[in-house]
Write a protein that holds these residues in place. Structure first.
Motif, PDB file in Angstrom:
ATOM      1  N   ILE A  61       0.822  -1.208   0.000  1.00 27.57           N
ATOM      2  CA  ILE A  61       0.000   0.000   0.000  1.00 27.57           C
ATOM      3  C   ILE A  61       0.860   1.264   0.000  1.00 27.57           C
ATOM      4  CG2 ILE A  61      -0.269   0.120   2.492  1.00 27.57           C
ATOM      5  CD1 ILE A  61      -3.205   0.929   1.898  1.00 27.57           C
ATOM      6  N   ILE A  62       1.989   1.249   0.690  1.00 32.08           N
ATOM      7  CA  ILE A  62       2.849   2.436   0.738  1.00 32.08           C
ATOM      8  C   ILE A  62       3.469   2.697  -0.633  1.00 32.08           C
ATOM      9  CG2 ILE A  62       4.934   3.413   1.770  1.00 32.08           C
ATOM     10  CD1 ILE A  62       4.201   1.914   4.326  1.00 32.08           C
ATOM     11  N   ALA A  63       3.938   1.640  -1.292  1.00 26.75           N
ATOM     12  CA  ALA A  63       4.521   1.804  -2.626  1.00 26.75           C
ATOM     13  C   ALA A  63       3.463   2.263  -3.627  1.00 26.75           C
ATOM     14  CB  ALA A  63       5.152   0.494  -3.085  1.00 26.75           C
ATOM     15  N   ARG A  64       2.268   1.726  -3.514  1.00 27.82           N
ATOM     16  CA  ARG A  64       1.184   2.138  -4.410  1.00 27.82           C
ATOM     17  C   ARG A  64       0.833   3.598  -4.190  1.00 27.82           C
ATOM     18  NH1 ARG A  64      -3.511  -0.689  -2.887  1.00 27.82           N
ATOM     19  NH2 ARG A  64      -2.217  -2.519  -3.110  1.00 27.82           N
ATOM     20  N   ARG A  65       0.775   4.024  -2.930  1.00 25.25           N
ATOM     21  CA  ARG A  65       0.482   5.420  -2.608  1.00 25.25           C
ATOM     22  C   ARG A  65       1.583   6.331  -3.150  1.00 25.25           C
ATOM     23  NH1 ARG A  65       0.087   6.168   3.401  1.00 25.25           N
ATOM     24  NH2 ARG A  65      -1.780   4.931   3.132  1.00 25.25           N
ATOM     25  N   ARG A  66       2.829   5.913  -3.008  1.00 19.32           N
ATOM     26  CA  ARG A  66       3.949   6.718  -3.497  1.00 19.32           C
ATOM     27  C   ARG A  66       3.899   6.844  -5.023  1.00 19.32           C
ATOM     28  NH1 ARG A  66       8.845   8.628  -1.461  1.00 19.32           N
ATOM     29  NH2 ARG A  66       7.487   8.752   0.333  1.00 19.32           N
ATOM     30  N   ARG A  67       3.589   5.737  -5.710  1.00 20.14           N
ATOM     31  CA  ARG A  67       3.476   5.794  -7.180  1.00 20.14           C
ATOM     32  C   ARG A  67       2.345   6.726  -7.603  1.00 20.14           C
ATOM     33  NH1 ARG A  67       4.682   0.270  -6.848  1.00 20.14           N
ATOM     34  NH2 ARG A  67       2.478  -0.241  -6.815  1.00 20.14           N
ATOM     35  N   THR A  68       1.228   6.667  -6.898  1.00 24.60           N
ATOM     36  CA  THR A  68       0.105   7.546  -7.216  1.00 24.60           C
ATOM     37  C   THR A  68       0.490   9.004  -7.000  1.00 24.60           C
ATOM     38  OG1 THR A  68      -1.424   5.809  -6.530  1.00 24.60           O
ATOM     39  CG2 THR A  68      -2.308   8.035  -6.683  1.00 24.60           C
ATOM     40  N   GLN A  69       1.138   9.296  -5.888  1.00 20.17           N
ATOM     41  CA  GLN A  69       1.553  10.662  -5.610  1.00 20.17           C
ATOM     42  C   GLN A  69       2.544  11.166  -6.660  1.00 20.17           C
ATOM     43  OE1 GLN A  69       3.088  10.417  -1.654  1.00 20.17           O
ATOM     44  NE2 GLN A  69       1.048  10.417  -0.702  1.00 20.17           N
ATOM     45  N   ASN A  70       3.501  10.328  -7.030  1.00 13.18           N
ATOM     46  CA  ASN A  70       4.467  10.737  -8.052  1.00 13.18           C
ATOM     47  C   ASN A  70       3.775  10.980  -9.387  1.00 13.18           C
ATOM     48  OD1 ASN A  70       6.524  10.571  -6.233  1.00 13.18           O
ATOM     49  ND2 ASN A  70       7.223   8.551  -6.895  1.00 13.18           N
ATOM     50  N   GLY A  71       2.804  10.167  -9.710  1.00 14.49           N
ATOM     51  CA  GLY A  71       2.054  10.365 -10.951  1.00 14.49           C
ATOM     52  C   GLY A  71       1.279  11.672 -10.935  1.00 14.49           C
ATOM     53  N   VAL A  72       0.646  11.978  -9.801  1.00 17.28           N
ATOM     54  CA  VAL A  72      -0.105  13.229  -9.685  1.00 17.28           C
ATOM     55  C   VAL A  72       0.838  14.418  -9.815  1.00 17.28           C
ATOM     56  CG1 VAL A  72      -1.395  14.658  -8.045  1.00 17.28           C
ATOM     57  CG2 VAL A  72      -2.005  12.261  -8.367  1.00 17.28           C
ATOM     58  N   VAL A  73       1.992  14.355  -9.176  1.00 14.89           N
ATOM     59  CA  VAL A  73       2.962  15.447  -9.254  1.00 14.89           C
ATOM     60  C   VAL A  73       3.433  15.627 -10.693  1.00 14.89           C
ATOM     61  CG1 VAL A  73       5.298  16.140  -8.580  1.00 14.89           C
ATOM     62  CG2 VAL A  73       3.700  15.299  -6.869  1.00 14.89           C
ATOM     63  N   ALA A  74       3.727  14.521 -11.383  1.00 17.65           N
ATOM     64  CA  ALA A  74       4.201  14.613 -12.766  1.00 17.65           C
ATOM     65  C   ALA A  74       3.134  15.206 -13.678  1.00 17.65           C
ATOM     66  CB  ALA A  74       4.621  13.231 -13.260  1.00 17.65           C
ATOM     67  N   VAL A  75       1.896  14.786 -13.510  1.00 16.23           N
ATOM     68  CA  VAL A  75       0.813  15.304 -14.352  1.00 16.23           C
ATOM     69  C   VAL A  75       0.597  16.791 -14.087  1.00 16.23           C
ATOM     70  CG1 VAL A  75      -1.687  15.199 -14.714  1.00 16.23           C
ATOM     71  CG2 VAL A  75      -0.342  13.106 -14.721  1.00 16.23           C
ATOM     72  N   LEU A  76       0.608  17.205 -12.819  1.00 15.67           N
ATOM     73  CA  LEU A  76       0.443  18.622 -12.489  1.00 15.67           C
ATOM     74  C   LEU A  76       1.599  19.453 -13.046  1.00 15.67           C
ATOM     75  CD1 LEU A  76      -0.964  18.484  -8.850  1.00 15.67           C
ATOM     76  CD2 LEU A  76      -2.168  19.048 -10.964  1.00 15.67           C
ATOM     77  N   PHE A  77       2.808  18.923 -12.958  1.00 17.92           N
ATOM     78  CA  PHE A  77       3.970  19.624 -13.517  1.00 17.92           C
ATOM     79  C   PHE A  77       3.790  19.819 -15.026  1.00 17.92           C
ATOM     80  CE2 PHE A  77       8.164  19.525 -15.513  1.00 17.92           C
ATOM     81  CZ  PHE A  77       8.788  20.587 -14.865  1.00 17.92           C
ATOM     82  N   LEU A  78       3.370  18.766 -15.725  1.00 16.95           N
ATOM     83  CA  LEU A  78       3.154  18.878 -17.168  1.00 16.95           C
ATOM     84  C   LEU A  78       2.029  19.858 -17.503  1.00 16.95           C
ATOM     85  CD1 LEU A  78       3.603  15.180 -18.311  1.00 16.95           C
ATOM     86  CD2 LEU A  78       5.127  17.109 -18.713  1.00 16.95           C
ATOM     87  N   ILE A  79       0.976  19.857 -16.707  1.00 19.98           N
ATOM     88  CA  ILE A  79      -0.134  20.790 -16.950  1.00 19.98           C
ATOM     89  C   ILE A  79       0.349  22.235 -16.790  1.00 19.98           C
ATOM     90  CG2 ILE A  79      -2.308  21.633 -15.983  1.00 19.98           C
ATOM     91  CD1 ILE A  79      -3.057  18.695 -15.464  1.00 19.98           C
ATOM     92  N   VAL A  80       1.137  22.494 -15.748  1.00 20.14           N
ATOM     93  CA  VAL A  80       1.671  23.843 -15.540  1.00 20.14           C
ATOM     94  C   VAL A  80       2.554  24.250 -16.719  1.00 20.14           C
ATOM     95  CG1 VAL A  80       3.276  25.188 -14.111  1.00 20.14           C
ATOM     96  CG2 VAL A  80       1.486  23.810 -13.043  1.00 20.14           C
ATOM     97  N   GLN A  81       3.365  23.327 -17.209  1.00 22.73           N
ATOM     98  CA  GLN A  81       4.244  23.652 -18.339  1.00 22.73           C
ATOM     99  C   GLN A  81       3.445  23.927 -19.612  1.00 22.73           C
ATOM    100  OE1 GLN A  81       7.482  24.343 -17.955  1.00 22.73           O
ATOM    101  NE2 GLN A  81       6.874  24.034 -15.822  1.00 22.73           N
ATOM    102  N   VAL A  82       2.418  23.132 -19.859  1.00 18.24           N
ATOM    103  CA  VAL A  82       1.587  23.342 -21.050  1.00 18.24           C
ATOM    104  C   VAL A  82       0.875  24.686 -20.964  1.00 18.24           C
ATOM    105  CG1 VAL A  82      -0.488  22.520 -22.244  1.00 18.24           C
ATOM    106  CG2 VAL A  82       1.307  20.912 -21.612  1.00 18.24           C
ATOM    107  N   ILE A  83       0.350  25.018 -19.792  1.00 18.64           N
ATOM    108  CA  ILE A  83      -0.326  26.305 -19.628  1.00 18.64           C
ATOM    109  C   ILE A  83       0.660  27.448 -19.838  1.00 18.64           C
ATOM    110  CG2 ILE A  83      -1.431  27.800 -17.909  1.00 18.64           C
ATOM    111  CD1 ILE A  83      -2.824  25.275 -16.836  1.00 18.64           C
ATOM    112  N   ALA A  84       1.882  27.306 -19.289  1.00 20.76           N
ATOM    113  CA  ALA A  84       2.884  28.352 -19.475  1.00 20.76           C
ATOM    114  C   ALA A  84       3.225  28.519 -20.947  1.00 20.76           C
ATOM    115  CB  ALA A  84       4.143  28.022 -18.665  1.00 20.76           C
ATOM    116  N   TRP A  85       3.362  27.415 -21.675  1.00 21.01           N
ATOM    117  CA  TRP A  85       3.694  27.489 -23.102  1.00 21.01           C
ATOM    118  C   TRP A  85       2.542  28.098 -23.895  1.00 21.01           C
ATOM    119  CZ3 TRP A  85       7.754  25.898 -26.403  1.00 21.01           C
ATOM    120  CH2 TRP A  85       8.925  25.556 -25.739  1.00 21.01           C
ATOM    121  N   LEU A  86       1.317  27.848 -23.477  1.00 17.80           N
ATOM    122  CA  LEU A  86       0.174  28.411 -24.201  1.00 17.80           C
ATOM    123  C   LEU A  86      -0.053  29.891 -23.884  1.00 17.80           C
ATOM    124  CD1 LEU A  86      -2.384  25.473 -23.937  1.00 17.80           C
ATOM    125  CD2 LEU A  86      -1.033  26.160 -25.925  1.00 17.80           C
TER     126      LEU A  86
END
Length: 117
Positions: A61-86
């Motif tokens: 459960i801890i590894a699954r939670r960590r993977r989910t958190q890392n995925g959320v952080v990566a997606v949010l980072f990409l969204i911020v970058q796309v918005i900045a580029w637009l």
């Protein structure tokens, strides 16, 4: 009665011959596939290890939670970058957004996901 047995035996033998032909065809196809795969992978065989090295992934459960958190952080980072580029056409502003994001992501991860408190 013997004619009936002979007919059934002939049917059995015909079925066995058909099954043997199917097996032979399947084995020939498999042998062709192996030869082709060997021809394709032979040049790289000298570069690769004999047995593939398996890296066991963390489970639980801890590894699954960590993977989910890392995925959320990566997606949010990409969204911020796309918005900045637009939003900004200036390369300096885009680069600034990238650098600011790279500096703020670890801080935000620590503040939001820290379990020590």
């Amino acid at each position: 009665m013997s004619k009936e047995r002979a007919r059934r035996r002939a049917e059995r033998e015909a079925e066995q011959a058909r099954q043997a032909a199917l097996r032979a065809e399947r084995q020939a196809r498999l042998a062709r596939r192996r030869r082709l795969l060997e021809r394709v992978t032979a040049p790289a065989a000298a570069l690769l290890p004999r047995r593939p090295v398996r890296i066991a992934g963390q489970r639980g459960i801890i590894a699954r939670r960590r993977r989910t958190q890392n995925g959320v952080v990566a997606v949010l980072f990409l969204i911020v970058q796309v918005i900045a580029w637009l939003l900004w056409s200036s390369w300096a502003a885009r680069l600034g957004a990238l650098l600011l994001s790279l500096l703020l992501v670890p801080v935000l991860v620590t503040v939001v996901f820290d379990r020590r408190s």
